[in-house]
Enzyme design. Sequence first.
Site: not given
Ligand code: PA5
Length: 440
Positions: A294, A315, A429
């Site tokens: 990410e 394996h 989203k």
């Molecule tokens: O690393 C990140 O920013 C994302 O993976 C968020 O943690 C994830 O989308 C969850 O978001 P939030 O904490 O706003 O609910």
Amino acid sequence: MEEDMLDINFDNFRQDRIGEEGLGEFDLDAIAKLIPAAHEKFQQWRTSGDAIFYDLAGSKDISPEIFEVAANTAENFENLVVLGIGGSALGLRCAAQALLPPFWNMLSGEERKGKPRLFVCDNIDPDTFSALMRFIDVKKTCFTVISKSGKTIETASQFFIVLEKLKQKLGDDWRKNLIFITDPTAGELRPMVKAHGITSFAIPPKLGGRFSVLSPVGLFPAACCGIDINALIGGAKDMADRCAKPDIQENPAYAIGSFHYWFDAKKNKNISVMMPYSDALLLASDWYSQLWAESLGKSGRGQTPVKAQGATDQHSQVQLYMEGPNDKVFNFLRVEKFNFPSTETKIKNPSSAFSYLDGIDLGTILNAEQRATEGALTQAKRPSLTISFPKVDAHHLGEFFMLYEIATAIAGAHYGIDPFDQPGVELGKKLTKEILEARL
Ligand code: PA5
């Protein structure tokens, strides 16, 4: 370097080990020249607050409120259910897997020393969620809702279901079974804190989810279950200090970030495999995968992280790793001393074909397999680094978290991307919302 710190070994990246696929003098000189600019960028991110994760660990003591609320929660509840996803769940899941005794939720209350069972709901599969709701007694459960944005559909959906159940079972007392961990001002959860006096912790505004394990996001639930969060933070601070200098020889985080970048950009290795030889560290690769993917997967760049498990994937995946495309960098995790006494897992009286196992324990075999896989990959000219944990404890896990968070930022600086945002997840989203709205 202190003797008891993580040992990080890059020898199998070198050309004298793996030939042309590896890093020679030319590569190392070229990488060294990139370091000042990457370091400068990292300092800018610290100043702007984007890299707040670095200064957060160790700059202040952990708020006493975390310990107080955690102690009350442990005293009053049998279960801790965390509602959160992505960065709001993965660090905690990793810490719980590493630092709580195996099969924690199956232990008796006495064996858990009065600490709650822990369930992290990081998906919205209805079968799993309804099974959990049937299993727990809602009245004896603290629901900790973790969402930085307070706008995440999965976490919100679970929360609304839980809220209805709490209201049904507890009437006006519903708020007593809730704790929110969210932005100090923004999002949908914060107004409820004010309106209903719900206990809450704030996530620093600029701290991204995947860099947040050492904030209340990971620390509060971990403390509820009795994890030594001072040691976690202490380990992170030690690693931050170890990685302060812009010198690739002395700074293992800069080395990890820079070498990975170089292997991707110059040696066509666009896959990064993390392979722990330790069940306790298994979810470290899940946490790493999110962090790496990410943060760095942007503008057509970034390495694809892959999770593997030693010895199990010997394996399953290792055939590909040995003889498939030479497009991977391997990150091995190994443990020098396992937590349970080796006498419990010692082999006695094996059959003659296995006589070489006589008197040795499972940990010794697992570590031999790690060395063997690393050696085999080296012979096949595949680059690997190995991180040795003296043992799996809170201090060393804190070191590990900080090590890869800094490495990720430095790799981001080399790629010329912003490792702290995630614009690519927004469209999905938006489309989910449109699909659900179209049903109305
Ligand atoms: O690393 C990140 O920013 C994302 O993976 C968020 O943690 C994830 O989308 C969850 O978001 P939030 O904490 O706003 O609910």
